[in-house]
Structures are given as structure tokens and as C-alpha cells.
Design a protein around this motif. Structure first.
Motif, short mmCIF file in Angstrom:
data_model
loop_
_atom_site.label_atom_id
_atom_site.label_comp_id
_atom_site.label_asym_id
_atom_site.label_seq_id
_atom_site.Cartn_x
_atom_site.Cartn_y
_atom_site.Cartn_z
N ARG A 62 0.80 -1.22 0.00
CA ARG A 62 0.00 0.00 0.00
C ARG A 62 0.83 1.28 0.00
O ARG A 62 0.53 2.22 -0.74
N GLU A 66 0.59 4.47 -2.59
CA GLU A 66 0.37 5.85 -2.12
C GLU A 66 1.44 6.78 -2.66
O GLU A 66 1.16 7.92 -3.05
N LEU A 79 -4.03 -0.47 -6.33
CA LEU A 79 -3.24 -1.47 -5.62
C LEU A 79 -3.83 -2.82 -5.99
O LEU A 79 -5.02 -3.07 -5.75
N ASP A 82 -5.80 -5.44 -2.20
CA ASP A 82 -6.05 -4.44 -1.16
C ASP A 82 -5.59 -4.86 0.23
O ASP A 82 -5.58 -4.06 1.16
N GLY A 85 -0.27 -4.86 2.75
CA GLY A 85 0.21 -3.75 3.56
C GLY A 85 1.69 -3.88 3.86
O GLY A 85 2.41 -4.60 3.17
N THR A 116 3.59 5.58 5.75
CA THR A 116 2.36 6.05 5.13
C THR A 116 2.50 7.49 4.63
O THR A 116 3.38 8.23 5.08
N ASN A 262 3.29 -10.06 3.12
CA ASN A 262 2.53 -9.02 2.44
C ASN A 262 2.87 -8.96 0.96
O ASN A 262 1.99 -8.75 0.12
N GLU A 281 -7.78 -2.06 -5.45
CA GLU A 281 -8.36 -0.91 -4.76
C GLU A 281 -7.75 0.37 -5.29
O GLU A 281 -6.52 0.49 -5.39
N ILE A 283 -6.40 3.99 -5.02
CA ILE A 283 -5.81 4.80 -3.97
C ILE A 283 -6.32 6.23 -4.10
O ILE A 283 -6.10 6.89 -5.13
#
Length: 305
Positions: A62, A66, A79, A82, A85, A116, A262, A281, A283
Motif C-alpha cells: 500500500r 500511495e 493497488l 487491497d 500492507g 504512510t 505481504n 483498490e 488509492i
């Protein structure tokens, strides 16, 4: 469909739909073969910004997707899975950074890119494992608060004795699982092999290695070296990729714990379903978040020149 048929269909679809596929270095080789670009998280973001396509699919985790969105806000970023991570990226949030800054006034805050976008809005500069030493050396600030990976931070600090570092005690669970005992056992099994590890490993491991560096650095070292055997101390997929790229050499995994679950979540079918619009998903980040998260990334680019 078998793997080859699915890959051919993905290649057809990405051309029809004008989609750019990015694959992080830790993805499986079947995903590598359909990607437009393969590399580390920052390198992929740069390639995405340059790509003419208006839609990007990230086969990675993720925080990487981002980062692509921050650098290419006008593009649609998906992504592929989803659930992909990053445990390190979730170890700190923006509030924790602000708290540490209050406890360490006057320190410049340096964040590893494995964080993040929200956290990045509170820091002074972002770094990657391949660029950290150069960027921090070029920073005028002497006092550095390095977050979140204390192992990478300590590895950088060792090369910059003129700086004063403080760390958050976080890091990559996959690399932290590697032990000096793993190095000893691997060397006993393969005495002619060079040991190549990532600086996210603890210092007691990197100190025993023949080379410590980023994933790209590890791969380049193995490809350019005259040696014929290598023990790889990073995510297990790198062994597979090097076996394909250097069939005349032998590669061994340092430990059976060198697996990022992950990264392993994303499959070739996830990429396919994202292309069909039936998976993945999108972003979505606010304009304010994109603006503030981009600032320390821009400084990284400036200091890395």
C-alpha cells in the motif's frame, strides 16, 4: 488458463486499456514478466510519473501505491491486492512523529520511504535504502531523528560519524528475523559463497556480510561479481530473480524466514482482475495530503542530485 496464457492476456489487456503495470522487486517472477517497470518503491514512482498511461496498477504494497499517487496525482492508481500492507509502515503514525519531535527539538526528521503518506506530512525528508547515506550527507542538519527503521538508521549512522542520530525502535520484521547464526550456518553449507544482505537486517548480521545494500544493490553486486555463488539475505523472491538473470551462478537463501507475507499476497490473477476492473483498490488521497506528503519527497530528490 495456464500461467503463460494468463500473462499473454494481461499484456493484451494493458495495451488495450492503456494501463501501466508496476512490480516491486519482491514480487514473483511471473508478475515481473508482465510489468512495464520493476524496481524499488521510489524508482517505480518515478517511472509511473514518466509513463504516458493515465492508469497505474501497483503490484506491491500500500505505501508504494500511495507514493505513486503522491507523485502522480492526476493518474488513477490501483493497488492490485487491497490486503497488501507493510508492517513497518504501520509501526508509526503522524501523532507519534509529532510526539518524538517535541521530545527532540532541533532534530531534523528523516523518514524511510516505507511509511504512510500521512506520516510523511510531518517529516523533513524521505529516504530510500539506496539513497539514505547520500541524502543525509548532503543535509546541512547535524542532528537527525531517523524513523522508523532503527537497523537501517544505524547502518546509515555508521557511515556518517559526523552526524548525531536518534532512532525509533522499529523495523522490518522479515529482515529482523535473520540472525548471526543464520549467517554462520549458511557459510558452513556454502563456504565459497558471498553473503549479501539488506541494511534492514540487524547490525550483528550486516557486520558479518560481504556486502550490505539495497535490493537493487544486492542484485547488481551479484550480477557484476566474478564470484559464482551467493547467499542472499533479503526477501526470498530475489533468489528466484537472480537465478533467472544469472543462470551460470548459484544463489542460496540465507534463512527460511526471509519471506515477506505481504509481498506474497499479490498474485498474477490479482493483476488480471485489476485490469478487468473486478479487483484491486483505487488509492484516493486528498489534495492537501498529496501536497504535504510530496514536500519531503521533493527534498529527497533535491538532496539526491
Amino acid at each position: 488458463m495456464n500461467t503463460r496464457e494468463l500473462q499473454d492476456r494481461i499484456i493484451e489487456l494493458k495495451k488495450e486499456k492503456d494501463v501501466c503495470i508496476l512490480a516491486h522487486a519482491y514480487q514473483s517472477h511471473d508478475i515481473w514478466e508482465v510489468a512495464d517497470y520493476v524496481g524499488d518503491s521510489y524508482g517505480l514512482s518515478v517511472q509511473a510519473a514518466k509513463a504516458p498511461q493515465k492508469t497505474v496498477i501497483m503490484a506491491g504494497v500500500r505505501f508504494m501505491a500511495e507514493t505513486v499517487k503522491v507523485l502522480s496525482p492526476e493518474k488513477k492508481v490501483l493497488l492490485a491486492n487491497d490486503l497488501a500492507g507493510c508492517t513497518m509502515a504501520l509501526q508509526m503514525d503522524r501523532d507519534k512523529v509529532l510526539e518524538m519531535q517535541k521530545e527532540n527539538p532541533g532534530y531534523a526528521t528523516v523518514a524511510y520511504i516505507n511509511t504512510t503518506s500521512e506520516l510523511k506530512t510531518a517529516v523533513d525528508v524521505v529516504v530510500t535504502s539506496s539513497s539514505a547515506v547520500k541524502i543525509l550527507k548532503n543535509m546541512p542538519e547535524k542532528d537527525i531523528l531517523f524513523i522508523p527503521d532503527c537497523n537501517l538508521g544505524a547502518w546509515v549512522a555508521k557511515q556518517l560519524p559526523e552526524k548525531n542520530f536518534k532512532f525509533f525502535q522499529g523495523g522490518c520484521s522479515t529482515h529482523m528475523n535473520i540472525t548471526p547464526t543464520d549467517v554462520r550456518i549458511a557459510r558452513e553449507k556454502h563456504p565459497e559463497a558471498k553473503v549479501l544482505v539488506h541494511p534492514e537486517c540487524r547490525a550483528s548480521v550486516t557486520e558479518q556480510a560481504d556486502y550490505a545494500g539495497s535490493t537493487t544493490g544486492i542484485m547488481n553486486y551479484a550480477k557484476e561479481s566474478d564470484c559464482k555463488e551467493f547467499i542472499i539475505g533479503t526477501e526470498s523472491s530475489i533468489v528466484q530473480h537472480l537465478q533467472f538473470e544469472c543462470p551460470d551462478k548459484k544463489f542460496y537463501l540465507l534463512s527460511d524466514r526471509c519471506v515477506c507475507h505481504n509481498m506474497k499476497i499479490t498474485t498474477l490473477y490479482d493483476v488480471y482482475n485489476a485490469l478487468l476492473g473486478e479487483g484491486g483498490e483505487e488509492i484516493l488521497l486528498s489534495d492537501e495530503l498529496i501536497r504535504d506528503a510530496k514536500r519531503p519527497i521533493d527534498r529527497m530528490i533535491e538532496l539526491g542530485k
